[in-house]
Design a protein around this motif. Structure first.
Motif, PDB file in Angstrom:
ATOM      1  N   ARG A 178     -33.993-120.601 -22.853  1.00  0.00           N
ATOM      2  CA  ARG A 178     -33.260-119.384 -23.235  1.00  0.00           C
ATOM      3  C   ARG A 178     -32.249-118.953 -22.183  1.00  0.00           C
ATOM      4  O   ARG A 178     -31.218-118.342 -22.518  1.00  0.00           O
ATOM      5  N   PHE A 179     -32.543-119.233 -20.896  1.00  0.00           N
ATOM      6  CA  PHE A 179     -31.701-118.735 -19.806  1.00  0.00           C
ATOM      7  C   PHE A 179     -31.469-119.838 -18.777  1.00  0.00           C
ATOM      8  O   PHE A 179     -32.382-120.618 -18.479  1.00  0.00           O
ATOM      9  N   THR A 180     -30.272-119.847 -18.223  1.00  0.00           N
ATOM     10  CA  THR A 180     -29.983-120.762 -17.125  1.00  0.00           C
ATOM     11  C   THR A 180     -29.140-120.027 -16.097  1.00  0.00           C
ATOM     12  O   THR A 180     -28.349-119.136 -16.440  1.00  0.00           O
ATOM     13  N   ALA A 181     -29.316-120.356 -14.839  1.00  0.00           N
ATOM     14  CA  ALA A 181     -28.593-119.666 -13.764  1.00  0.00           C
ATOM     15  C   ALA A 181     -27.186-120.231 -13.634  1.00  0.00           C
ATOM     16  O   ALA A 181     -27.006-121.422 -13.381  1.00  0.00           O
ATOM     17  N   PHE A 182     -26.194-119.374 -13.799  1.00  0.00           N
ATOM     18  CA  PHE A 182     -24.798-119.753 -13.571  1.00  0.00           C
ATOM     19  C   PHE A 182     -24.443-119.545 -12.104  1.00  0.00           C
ATOM     20  O   PHE A 182     -23.816-120.399 -11.474  1.00  0.00           O
ATOM     21  N   ALA A 183     -24.825-118.391 -11.554  1.00  0.00           N
ATOM     22  CA  ALA A 183     -24.529-118.082 -10.147  1.00  0.00           C
ATOM     23  C   ALA A 183     -25.636-117.216  -9.570  1.00  0.00           C
ATOM     24  O   ALA A 183     -26.171-116.333 -10.254  1.00  0.00           O
ATOM     25  N   LEU A 184     -25.969-117.469  -8.317  1.00  0.00           N
ATOM     26  CA  LEU A 184     -26.926-116.672  -7.564  1.00  0.00           C
ATOM     27  C   LEU A 184     -26.239-116.179  -6.304  1.00  0.00           C
ATOM     28  O   LEU A 184     -25.497-116.939  -5.669  1.00  0.00           O
ATOM     29  N   THR A 243     -27.665-121.101 -29.899  1.00  0.00           N
ATOM     30  CA  THR A 243     -28.241-122.439 -29.748  1.00  0.00           C
ATOM     31  C   THR A 243     -28.204-122.930 -28.313  1.00  0.00           C
ATOM     32  O   THR A 243     -28.761-123.977 -28.016  1.00  0.00           O
ATOM     33  N   ARG A 244     -27.562-122.218 -27.428  1.00  0.00           N
ATOM     34  CA  ARG A 244     -27.532-122.624 -26.023  1.00  0.00           C
ATOM     35  C   ARG A 244     -28.123-121.524 -25.154  1.00  0.00           C
ATOM     36  O   ARG A 244     -28.166-120.356 -25.541  1.00  0.00           O
ATOM     37  N   PRO A 245     -28.604-121.884 -23.976  1.00  0.00           N
ATOM     38  CA  PRO A 245     -29.160-120.858 -23.081  1.00  0.00           C
ATOM     39  C   PRO A 245     -28.098-119.856 -22.646  1.00  0.00           C
ATOM     40  O   PRO A 245     -26.914-120.199 -22.525  1.00  0.00           O
ATOM     41  N   GLN A 246     -28.521-118.633 -22.421  1.00  0.00           N
ATOM     42  CA  GLN A 246     -27.622-117.644 -21.841  1.00  0.00           C
ATOM     43  C   GLN A 246     -27.307-118.039 -20.405  1.00  0.00           C
ATOM     44  O   GLN A 246     -28.215-118.352 -19.627  1.00  0.00           O
ATOM     45  N   GLN A 247     -26.040-117.987 -20.040  1.00  0.00           N
ATOM     46  CA  GLN A 247     -25.608-118.259 -18.672  1.00  0.00           C
ATOM     47  C   GLN A 247     -25.689-116.951 -17.891  1.00  0.00           C
ATOM     48  O   GLN A 247     -25.019-115.968 -18.237  1.00  0.00           O
ATOM     49  N   LEU A 248     -26.501-116.950 -16.836  1.00  0.00           N
ATOM     50  CA  LEU A 248     -26.823-115.713 -16.124  1.00  0.00           C
ATOM     51  C   LEU A 248     -26.350-115.747 -14.681  1.00  0.00           C
ATOM     52  O   LEU A 248     -26.638-116.696 -13.951  1.00  0.00           O
ATOM     53  N   THR A 249     -25.620-114.700 -14.277  1.00  0.00           N
ATOM     54  CA  THR A 249     -25.311-114.480 -12.871  1.00  0.00           C
ATOM     55  C   THR A 249     -26.269-113.424 -12.335  1.00  0.00           C
ATOM     56  O   THR A 249     -26.410-112.351 -12.937  1.00  0.00           O
ATOM     57  N   VAL A 250     -26.927-113.730 -11.229  1.00  0.00           N
ATOM     58  CA  VAL A 250     -27.850-112.769 -10.605  1.00  0.00           C
ATOM     59  C   VAL A 250     -27.214-112.289  -9.305  1.00  0.00           C
ATOM     60  O   VAL A 250     -27.143-113.032  -8.316  1.00  0.00           O
ATOM     61  N   ALA A 273     -15.608-116.523 -17.271  1.00  0.00           N
ATOM     62  CA  ALA A 273     -15.587-116.655 -18.733  1.00  0.00           C
ATOM     63  C   ALA A 273     -16.856-117.306 -19.285  1.00  0.00           C
ATOM     64  O   ALA A 273     -17.243-117.054 -20.431  1.00  0.00           O
ATOM     65  N   ASP A 274     -17.518-118.147 -18.498  1.00  0.00           N
ATOM     66  CA  ASP A 274     -18.712-118.846 -18.977  1.00  0.00           C
ATOM     67  C   ASP A 274     -19.991-118.022 -18.862  1.00  0.00           C
ATOM     68  O   ASP A 274     -21.047-118.442 -19.344  1.00  0.00           O
ATOM     69  N   VAL A 275     -19.898-116.858 -18.232  1.00  0.00           N
ATOM     70  CA  VAL A 275     -21.086-116.021 -18.004  1.00  0.00           C
ATOM     71  C   VAL A 275     -21.349-115.130 -19.216  1.00  0.00           C
ATOM     72  O   VAL A 275     -20.437-114.472 -19.723  1.00  0.00           O
ATOM     73  N   ASP A 276     -22.600-115.132 -19.672  1.00  0.00           N
ATOM     74  CA  ASP A 276     -23.013-114.268 -20.777  1.00  0.00           C
ATOM     75  C   ASP A 276     -23.596-112.952 -20.280  1.00  0.00           C
ATOM     76  O   ASP A 276     -23.333-111.897 -20.862  1.00  0.00           O
ATOM     77  N   ALA A 277     -24.416-113.021 -19.244  1.00  0.00           N
ATOM     78  CA  ALA A 277     -25.138-111.841 -18.779  1.00  0.00           C
ATOM     79  C   ALA A 277     -25.112-111.785 -17.258  1.00  0.00           C
ATOM     80  O   ALA A 277     -25.112-112.818 -16.584  1.00  0.00           O
ATOM     81  N   VAL A 278     -25.103-110.568 -16.724  1.00  0.00           N
ATOM     82  CA  VAL A 278     -25.084-110.346 -15.280  1.00  0.00           C
ATOM     83  C   VAL A 278     -26.220-109.393 -14.910  1.00  0.00           C
ATOM     84  O   VAL A 278     -26.286-108.274 -15.430  1.00  0.00           O
ATOM     85  N   MET A 279     -27.116-109.863 -14.055  1.00  0.00           N
ATOM     86  CA  MET A 279     -28.133-108.987 -13.477  1.00  0.00           C
ATOM     87  C   MET A 279     -27.517-108.343 -12.239  1.00  0.00           C
ATOM     88  O   MET A 279     -27.264-109.013 -11.236  1.00  0.00           O
ATOM     89  N   PHE A 334     -33.201-123.690  -9.280  1.00  0.00           N
ATOM     90  CA  PHE A 334     -32.518-123.286 -10.505  1.00  0.00           C
ATOM     91  C   PHE A 334     -31.157-123.954 -10.704  1.00  0.00           C
ATOM     92  O   PHE A 334     -30.561-123.804 -11.770  1.00  0.00           O
ATOM     93  N   ALA A 335     -30.644-124.645  -9.703  1.00  0.00           N
ATOM     94  CA  ALA A 335     -29.402-125.435  -9.801  1.00  0.00           C
ATOM     95  C   ALA A 335     -28.238-124.660 -10.410  1.00  0.00           C
ATOM     96  O   ALA A 335     -27.633-125.088 -11.399  1.00  0.00           O
ATOM     97  N   PRO A 336     -27.872-123.512  -9.825  1.00  0.00           N
ATOM     98  CA  PRO A 336     -26.726-122.780 -10.366  1.00  0.00           C
ATOM     99  C   PRO A 336     -25.421-123.512 -10.077  1.00  0.00           C
ATOM    100  O   PRO A 336     -25.347-124.341  -9.166  1.00  0.00           O
ATOM    101  N   ARG A 337     -24.388-123.183 -10.847  1.00  0.00           N
ATOM    102  CA  ARG A 337     -23.077-123.775 -10.577  1.00  0.00           C
ATOM    103  C   ARG A 337     -22.512-123.233  -9.265  1.00  0.00           C
ATOM    104  O   ARG A 337     -21.880-123.966  -8.511  1.00  0.00           O
TER     105      ARG A 337
END
Length: 399
Positions: A32-38, A4-11, A97-103, A54-57
């Protein structure tokens, strides 16, 4: 992971071609996706623009000077993105811990530590950094399996193989009748260039890929077919297939991205336009399918597809990669490090195009017997090979 929440993505490597394509796909699916870290190495202006959009954390730069410039620019723009710096910061944003996926799209050995950290913390790892498997093979796969991480290949060839294999192939490789993995290759810009002319090849010519838009280093790797050699090694680790069952097929149109040959005579292939957003979208949404922004393949426009065997005399780097895979140990790490140094020297016009495989072969003879049973030993082998490579490059500069 909540649905139910967007995947938190580190690129990792957000300003490179894969990073830019990833964010293009992300922008099409904001729910579906939001940027956690770039992250970026030194291109802080590009990362600044991405952060504003993209306003990453977090944003991570490779050096403090670039980080300082980015920090001030974001502060002036009223951004709440926190700017970090250095290798440990890369590891932190890949394993948070908050990251779901890492590119994982940092080119070269620099991407190994954060990519391994993502695997060790059970992330969904979208692997565009082939060096992570080339350098650390068994170490990386062991980390994925121990932590229960999800490993999804981004290279168009490996993504195509992944799509053409049964879903449980990695767990049960002997039960599906797979005969061969066929990795396609465009042949690069020098596929038909007379061998006598390769001595005069310039960096600009080597970087002019006929089908794909890529960075300078990977474009040179495509011209030497080292890129395909590294993909052979990567395919071995991704799919558990030995070297003798991985075959390279030169396919200049780059429409078939790779194939799997089965014992019953079936050959399954994945086709598509040569655009990295296709495998990126596949991996981001897996096991679902989403719009990537890529134009539908028009087979009538393609009209024909051709195939050739690779010429190992034209592409000695491909032969060296097979040799490294069969040798095991640190040979692949040495191959990769020597190649990075030699390609860098070529791009800086310090050595000629044909000197690249010479440097690599010399380094493999000197440093191929090193052990690689930990991250530290992998990095030590990498450093040793680079030292040898720089010496070999100086010898060829002086000649």
């Amino acid at each position: 992971m909540s649905s139910t929440r967007p995947q938190q993505l580190t690129v990792l490597g957000a300003t490179g071609s894969i990073g830019v394509s990833t964010l293009d796909v992300v922008s099409r699916h904001p729910h579906r996706f939001t940027a956690f870290a770039l992250t970026a190495s030194r291109q802080w202006e590009k990362l600044h623009a991405q952060c504003l959009r993209f306003a990453p954390r977090y944003a991570v730069m490779g050096d403090e000077a670039s980080a300082g410039l980015l920090r001030q620019a974001l502060k002036d723009a009223g951004s709440r993105t926190e700017v970090l710096c250095g290798e440990q910061a890369l590891v932190d944003v890949a394993s948070h811990a908050d990251v779901d996926a890492v590119m994982a799209a940092i080119v070269g050995a620099a991407g190994l530590a954060p990519t391994l950290a993502a695997a060790r913390t059970g992330k969904k790892v979208l692997l565009a950094n082939k060096e992570a498997l080339v350098l650390s093979g068994q170490l990386f796969i062991d980390a994925v399996e121990k932590a229960g991480a999800t490993l999804l290949p981004i290279d168009s060839e490996h993504n195509a193989v992944f799509q053409s294999l049964p879903g449980d192939f990695r767990r049960n490789p002997g039960s599906h009748g797979v005969r061969r993995v066929l990795l396609t290759a465009s042949g690069g810009p020098f596929r038909e260039t007379p061998l006598s002319q390769l001595e005069q090849v310039t960096p600009e010519q080597a970087c002019a890929h006929p089908n794909w838009v890529m960075g300078r280093k990977i474009s040179v790797d495509s011209a030497t077919m080292m890129n395909k050699g590294l993909e052979v090694i990567e395919a071995h680790w991704l799919f558990g297939v030995p070297a003798e069952r991985i075959e390279v097929v030169v396919h200049p149109q780059s429409v078939i991205h790779s194939m799997v040959d089965y014992e019953d005579g079936s050959v399954l292939a994945q086709l598509g336009n040569p655009d990295m957003r296709t495998p990126i979208a596949h991996a981001l949404a897996w096991p679902d399918r989403i719009d990537s922004g890529v134009k539908a393949l028009d087979l009538f426009e393609v009209a024909r597809m051709t195939f050739e065997r690779p010429d190992f005399s034209r592409f000695p780097c491909l032969a060296l990669a097979y040799e490294a895979l069969r040798a095991g140990g640190a040979a692949a790490a040495v191959l990769n490090a020597a190649n990075e140094e030699a390609v860098g020297a070529f791009l800086e016009r310090r050595i000629g195009f044909l000197r690249i495989p010479e440097v690599i072969a010399a380094c493999m003879e000197r440093a191929g017997g090193l052990a690689v049973d930990s991250l530290e030993s992998v990095l030590a082998a990498d450093a040793c090979a680079r030292e040898y490579a720089r010496k070999e490059i100086r010898l060829r500069q002086a000649a």
